[in-house]
Design a protein around this motif. Structure first.
Motif, short mmCIF file in Angstrom:
data_model
loop_
_atom_site.label_atom_id
_atom_site.label_comp_id
_atom_site.label_asym_id
_atom_site.label_seq_id
_atom_site.Cartn_x
_atom_site.Cartn_y
_atom_site.Cartn_z
N PHE A 97 0.82 -1.21 0.00
CA PHE A 97 0.00 0.00 0.00
C PHE A 97 0.86 1.26 0.00
CE2 PHE A 97 -3.20 -3.01 1.68
CZ PHE A 97 -4.18 -2.78 0.74
N GLU A 98 2.02 1.20 0.63
CA GLU A 98 2.89 2.37 0.68
C GLU A 98 3.37 2.77 -0.72
OE1 GLU A 98 5.97 1.21 3.40
OE2 GLU A 98 4.72 1.61 5.16
N ASN A 99 3.43 1.80 -1.63
CA ASN A 99 3.91 2.07 -2.99
C ASN A 99 2.78 2.41 -3.96
OD1 ASN A 99 6.62 1.58 -2.28
ND2 ASN A 99 6.29 -0.61 -2.49
N MET A 100 1.52 2.41 -3.47
CA MET A 100 0.38 2.68 -4.35
C MET A 100 0.00 4.16 -4.28
SD MET A 100 -1.98 -0.65 -3.43
CE MET A 100 -3.27 -0.37 -4.61
N LYS A 146 -5.18 7.01 -5.87
CA LYS A 146 -6.18 6.51 -6.84
C LYS A 146 -6.15 4.99 -6.88
CE LYS A 146 -9.08 6.63 -10.29
NZ LYS A 146 -10.38 6.16 -9.92
N GLU A 147 -4.96 4.38 -6.85
CA GLU A 147 -4.85 2.92 -6.86
C GLU A 147 -5.46 2.32 -5.60
OE1 GLU A 147 -0.84 1.94 -9.42
OE2 GLU A 147 -0.57 2.85 -7.42
N VAL A 186 -13.69 2.44 -2.89
CA VAL A 186 -14.25 3.54 -2.12
C VAL A 186 -13.37 4.76 -2.34
CG1 VAL A 186 -14.77 4.36 0.21
CG2 VAL A 186 -15.08 1.96 -0.34
N THR A 187 -14.01 5.90 -2.56
CA THR A 187 -13.23 7.12 -2.78
C THR A 187 -13.02 7.85 -1.45
OG1 THR A 187 -15.15 8.54 -3.14
CG2 THR A 187 -14.22 7.41 -5.08
#
Length: 101
Positions: free
Chosen positions: A6-9, A12-13, A20-21
């Protein structure tokens, strides 16, 4: 997925991954802060223990040593009670024994 993934996303990804926005999350947070829970009817929030038999309750307390509190907790646990319920039970038992209850 790990935390590193997740740290590299990008934001938006992450939104796409969870579906979910950020705006939806903020809208839900605002709703919850107002006490609105989607799909659940919620009445007035009343803080504190529910009334017992329609009577208002008053807070009472006292200080005790750590050792005695640990012993009370152990005894309450052995009876399947929380400390407060154990203390209420003791008071009720004593008052009933002298016909004051």
């Amino acid at each position: 997925m790990s935390k590193k993934d997740f740290e590299n996303m990008s934001p938006k990804e992450i939104e796409d991954y969870f579906g979910v926005t950020q705006e939806q999350i903020e809208e839900w947070d605002d709703m919850l802060v107002r006490g609105e829970i989607p799909g659940v009817s919620v009445g007035e929030v009343v803080v504190g223990r529910p009334l017992k038999f329609g009577e208002h309750l008053r807070l009472m307390g006292f200080k005790e040593t750590e050792q005695k509190i640990e012993r009370m907790d152990k005894r309450a646990d052995s009876l399947g009670m929380k400390r407060s319920d154990y203390l209420r039970w003791l008071v009720d038992k004593d008052l009933a024994s002298v016909d004051v209850a």
